[in-house]
Design a protein around this motif. Sequence first.
Motif, PDB file in Angstrom:
ATOM      1  N   MET A 120       0.836  -1.209   0.000  1.00  0.00           N
ATOM      2  CA  MET A 120       0.000   0.000   0.000  1.00  0.00           C
ATOM      3  C   MET A 120       0.866   1.252   0.000  1.00  0.00           C
ATOM      4  SD  MET A 120      -3.419  -0.802   2.270  1.00  0.00           S
ATOM      5  CE  MET A 120      -2.563  -0.991   3.803  1.00  0.00           C
ATOM      6  N   LEU A 121       1.945   1.233   0.781  1.00  0.00           N
ATOM      7  CA  LEU A 121       2.860   2.378   0.781  1.00  0.00           C
ATOM      8  C   LEU A 121       3.485   2.581  -0.592  1.00  0.00           C
ATOM      9  CD1 LEU A 121       4.662   1.907   4.220  1.00  0.00           C
ATOM     10  CD2 LEU A 121       3.120   3.757   3.569  1.00  0.00           C
ATOM     11  N   PHE A 122       3.914   1.486  -1.202  1.00  0.00           N
ATOM     12  CA  PHE A 122       4.513   1.562  -2.535  1.00  0.00           C
ATOM     13  C   PHE A 122       3.528   2.152  -3.546  1.00  0.00           C
ATOM     14  CE2 PHE A 122       4.966  -0.398  -6.722  1.00  0.00           C
ATOM     15  CZ  PHE A 122       6.218   0.080  -7.081  1.00  0.00           C
ATOM     16  N   HIS A 123       2.330   1.610  -3.550  1.00  0.00           N
ATOM     17  CA  HIS A 123       1.336   2.087  -4.521  1.00  0.00           C
ATOM     18  C   HIS A 123       0.851   3.493  -4.192  1.00  0.00           C
ATOM     19  CE1 HIS A 123       1.200  -1.508  -6.935  1.00  0.00           C
ATOM     20  NE2 HIS A 123       1.142  -2.241  -5.828  1.00  0.00           N
ATOM     21  N   GLY A 124       0.825   3.826  -2.915  1.00  0.00           N
ATOM     22  CA  GLY A 124       0.480   5.204  -2.538  1.00  0.00           C
ATOM     23  C   GLY A 124       1.512   6.186  -3.074  1.00  0.00           C
ATOM     24  N   LYS A 125       2.796   5.860  -2.914  1.00  0.00           N
ATOM     25  CA  LYS A 125       3.861   6.710  -3.452  1.00  0.00           C
ATOM     26  C   LYS A 125       3.771   6.775  -4.973  1.00  0.00           C
ATOM     27  CE  LYS A 125       6.536   8.510  -0.391  1.00  0.00           C
ATOM     28  NZ  LYS A 125       6.614   9.943  -0.278  1.00  0.00           N
ATOM     29  N   ALA A 126       3.518   5.627  -5.588  1.00  0.00           N
ATOM     30  CA  ALA A 126       3.388   5.602  -7.049  1.00  0.00           C
ATOM     31  C   ALA A 126       2.231   6.489  -7.491  1.00  0.00           C
ATOM     32  CB  ALA A 126       3.183   4.168  -7.545  1.00  0.00           C
ATOM     33  N   LEU A 127       1.145   6.464  -6.752  1.00  0.00           N
ATOM     34  CA  LEU A 127      -0.007   7.308  -7.078  1.00  0.00           C
ATOM     35  C   LEU A 127       0.358   8.783  -6.947  1.00  0.00           C
ATOM     36  CD1 LEU A 127      -2.952   7.284  -7.924  1.00  0.00           C
ATOM     37  CD2 LEU A 127      -3.573   7.195  -5.505  1.00  0.00           C
ATOM     38  N   GLU A 128       1.146   9.133  -5.926  1.00  0.00           N
ATOM     39  CA  GLU A 128       1.594  10.522  -5.776  1.00  0.00           C
ATOM     40  C   GLU A 128       2.439  10.952  -6.967  1.00  0.00           C
ATOM     41  OE1 GLU A 128       3.676  11.057  -2.095  1.00  0.00           O
ATOM     42  OE2 GLU A 128       1.963  10.395  -0.898  1.00  0.00           O
ATOM     43  N   VAL A 129       3.365  10.081  -7.391  1.00  0.00           N
ATOM     44  CA  VAL A 129       4.237  10.404  -8.519  1.00  0.00           C
ATOM     45  C   VAL A 129       3.418  10.531  -9.799  1.00  0.00           C
ATOM     46  CG1 VAL A 129       6.111   9.507  -9.961  1.00  0.00           C
ATOM     47  CG2 VAL A 129       6.288   9.384  -7.484  1.00  0.00           C
ATOM     48  N   TYR A 130       2.495   9.608 -10.012  1.00  0.00           N
ATOM     49  CA  TYR A 130       1.653   9.680 -11.212  1.00  0.00           C
ATOM     50  C   TYR A 130       0.758  10.917 -11.191  1.00  0.00           C
ATOM     51  CZ  TYR A 130       2.969   4.988 -12.720  1.00  0.00           C
ATOM     52  OH  TYR A 130       3.656   3.890 -13.159  1.00  0.00           O
ATOM     53  N   THR A 131       0.283  11.296 -10.023  1.00  0.00           N
ATOM     54  CA  THR A 131      -0.545  12.501  -9.916  1.00  0.00           C
ATOM     55  C   THR A 131       0.261  13.736 -10.272  1.00  0.00           C
ATOM     56  OG1 THR A 131      -1.886  11.472  -8.188  1.00  0.00           O
ATOM     57  CG2 THR A 131      -1.974  13.869  -8.350  1.00  0.00           C
ATOM     58  N   ALA A 132       1.474  13.833  -9.743  1.00  0.00           N
ATOM     59  CA  ALA A 132       2.335  14.978 -10.059  1.00  0.00           C
ATOM     60  C   ALA A 132       2.669  15.002 -11.544  1.00  0.00           C
ATOM     61  CB  ALA A 132       3.607  14.925  -9.228  1.00  0.00           C
ATOM     62  N   ALA A 133       2.970  13.837 -12.125  1.00  0.00           N
ATOM     63  CA  ALA A 133       3.282  13.766 -13.550  1.00  0.00           C
ATOM     64  C   ALA A 133       2.072  14.187 -14.383  1.00  0.00           C
ATOM     65  CB  ALA A 133       3.720  12.354 -13.924  1.00  0.00           C
ATOM     66  N   TYR A 134       0.907  13.742 -14.000  1.00  0.00           N
ATOM     67  CA  TYR A 134      -0.313  14.108 -14.720  1.00  0.00           C
ATOM     68  C   TYR A 134      -0.545  15.616 -14.663  1.00  0.00           C
ATOM     69  CZ  TYR A 134      -5.216  14.307 -16.057  1.00  0.00           C
ATOM     70  OH  TYR A 134      -6.394  14.626 -16.682  1.00  0.00           O
ATOM     71  N   GLN A 135      -0.347  16.195 -13.475  1.00  0.00           N
ATOM     72  CA  GLN A 135      -0.538  17.641 -13.333  1.00  0.00           C
ATOM     73  C   GLN A 135       0.475  18.414 -14.165  1.00  0.00           C
ATOM     74  OE1 GLN A 135      -0.367  18.071  -9.091  1.00  0.00           O
ATOM     75  NE2 GLN A 135      -2.535  17.613  -8.810  1.00  0.00           N
ATOM     76  N   ASN A 136       1.723  17.944 -14.192  1.00  0.00           N
ATOM     77  CA  ASN A 136       2.736  18.614 -15.010  1.00  0.00           C
ATOM     78  C   ASN A 136       2.423  18.518 -16.494  1.00  0.00           C
ATOM     79  OD1 ASN A 136       4.278  19.523 -12.864  1.00  0.00           O
ATOM     80  ND2 ASN A 136       5.511  17.662 -12.795  1.00  0.00           N
ATOM     81  N   ILE A 137       1.919  17.393 -16.909  1.00  0.00           N
ATOM     82  CA  ILE A 137       1.537  17.241 -18.317  1.00  0.00           C
ATOM     83  C   ILE A 137       0.390  18.184 -18.657  1.00  0.00           C
ATOM     84  CG2 ILE A 137       0.431  15.648 -19.945  1.00  0.00           C
ATOM     85  CD1 ILE A 137       2.158  13.427 -18.669  1.00  0.00           C
ATOM     86  N   GLN A 138      -0.560  18.338 -17.756  1.00  0.00           N
ATOM     87  CA  GLN A 138      -1.689  19.238 -18.006  1.00  0.00           C
ATOM     88  C   GLN A 138      -1.251  20.696 -18.078  1.00  0.00           C
ATOM     89  OE1 GLN A 138      -4.674  18.055 -18.924  1.00  0.00           O
ATOM     90  NE2 GLN A 138      -3.605  16.100 -18.734  1.00  0.00           N
ATOM     91  N   LYS A 139      -0.137  21.052 -17.413  1.00  0.00           N
ATOM     92  CA  LYS A 139       0.346  22.433 -17.407  1.00  0.00           C
ATOM     93  C   LYS A 139       1.090  22.813 -18.686  1.00  0.00           C
ATOM     94  CE  LYS A 139       0.961  22.713 -12.407  1.00  0.00           C
ATOM     95  NZ  LYS A 139       1.958  22.820 -11.316  1.00  0.00           N
ATOM     96  N   ILE A 140       1.396  21.855 -19.535  1.00  0.00           N
ATOM     97  CA  ILE A 140       2.153  22.150 -20.756  1.00  0.00           C
ATOM     98  C   ILE A 140       1.305  23.032 -21.668  1.00  0.00           C
ATOM     99  CG2 ILE A 140       3.097  21.151 -22.875  1.00  0.00           C
ATOM    100  CD1 ILE A 140       3.902  18.708 -21.227  1.00  0.00           C
ATOM    101  N   ASP A 141       1.914  24.149 -22.082  1.00  0.00           N
ATOM    102  CA  ASP A 141       1.257  25.068 -23.016  1.00  0.00           C
ATOM    103  C   ASP A 141       1.697  24.682 -24.425  1.00  0.00           C
ATOM    104  OD1 ASP A 141       0.034  27.128 -24.329  1.00  0.00           O
ATOM    105  OD2 ASP A 141       1.297  28.715 -23.475  1.00  0.00           O
ATOM    106  N   GLU A 142       0.806  24.084 -25.183  1.00  0.00           N
ATOM    107  CA  GLU A 142       1.150  23.568 -26.504  1.00  0.00           C
ATOM    108  C   GLU A 142       1.594  24.672 -27.449  1.00  0.00           C
ATOM    109  OE1 GLU A 142      -2.613  22.300 -26.402  1.00  0.00           O
ATOM    110  OE2 GLU A 142      -2.138  20.585 -25.149  1.00  0.00           O
ATOM    111  N   GLU A 143       0.930  25.819 -27.381  1.00  0.00           N
ATOM    112  CA  GLU A 143       1.270  26.926 -28.281  1.00  0.00           C
ATOM    113  C   GLU A 143       2.670  27.457 -27.986  1.00  0.00           C
ATOM    114  OE1 GLU A 143      -0.358  27.952 -30.973  1.00  0.00           O
ATOM    115  OE2 GLU A 143      -1.744  26.299 -30.564  1.00  0.00           O
ATOM    116  N   GLU A 144       2.985  27.637 -26.711  1.00  0.00           N
ATOM    117  CA  GLU A 144       4.301  28.146 -26.341  1.00  0.00           C
ATOM    118  C   GLU A 144       5.393  27.147 -26.727  1.00  0.00           C
ATOM    119  OE1 GLU A 144       6.801  29.435 -22.350  1.00  0.00           O
ATOM    120  OE2 GLU A 144       4.642  29.166 -22.231  1.00  0.00           O
ATOM    121  N   ASP A 145       5.137  25.870 -26.494  1.00  0.00           N
ATOM    122  CA  ASP A 145       6.098  24.840 -26.841  1.00  0.00           C
ATOM    123  C   ASP A 145       6.317  24.795 -28.347  1.00  0.00           C
ATOM    124  OD1 ASP A 145       7.819  22.754 -25.912  1.00  0.00           O
ATOM    125  OD2 ASP A 145       6.424  21.302 -26.783  1.00  0.00           O
ATOM    126  N   LEU A 146       5.263  24.935 -29.104  1.00  0.00           N
ATOM    127  CA  LEU A 146       5.362  24.953 -30.563  1.00  0.00           C
ATOM    128  C   LEU A 146       6.153  26.173 -31.036  1.00  0.00           C
ATOM    129  CD1 LEU A 146       4.523  23.468 -33.116  1.00  0.00           C
ATOM    130  CD2 LEU A 146       2.432  24.833 -33.136  1.00  0.00           C
TER     131      LEU A 146
END
Length: 133
Positions: free
Chosen positions: A37-63
């Motif tokens: 449970m601790l392992f998967h909880g940490k994994a969920l935290e990492v995946y949540t942070a990664a998901y949030q960072n992906i959502q913050k990407i500005d496609e127009e600025e990157d392009l």
Amino acid sequence: MDATRTTRHLEETIDNFEKQKIKDIKAIFSEFITIEMLFHGKALEVYTAAYQNIQKIDEEEDLEVFRNSLYPPDYSSRLDIVRANSKSPLQRSLSTKCVSGTGQVSTCRLRKDQQDDEEDEDLDVTEEENFLK
């Protein structure tokens, strides 16, 4: 009578063994599940942070950054930047410092360390004043 007592004692030993086995298995599985449970909880935290960072990407600025990297600035402006940022070793290590007196005496000296400039300047002014007296 002796056989009955031995049978009861053997049954108690078997019961105690089974109780201890169940306690041990329960403890082992509880620890395993807690770790998982601790392992998967940490994994969920990492995946949540990664998901949030992906959502913050500005496609127009990157392009836009990508498009700008395709067309580097013209050659002459890049050459000017390189020339402005590069000096010969002599130019980097030496600087010109002028100390002037009352208008009659002016001495210019090359100094290697800029930290020593302030101390040297005080000594030079004192020497000039003594010379002029």
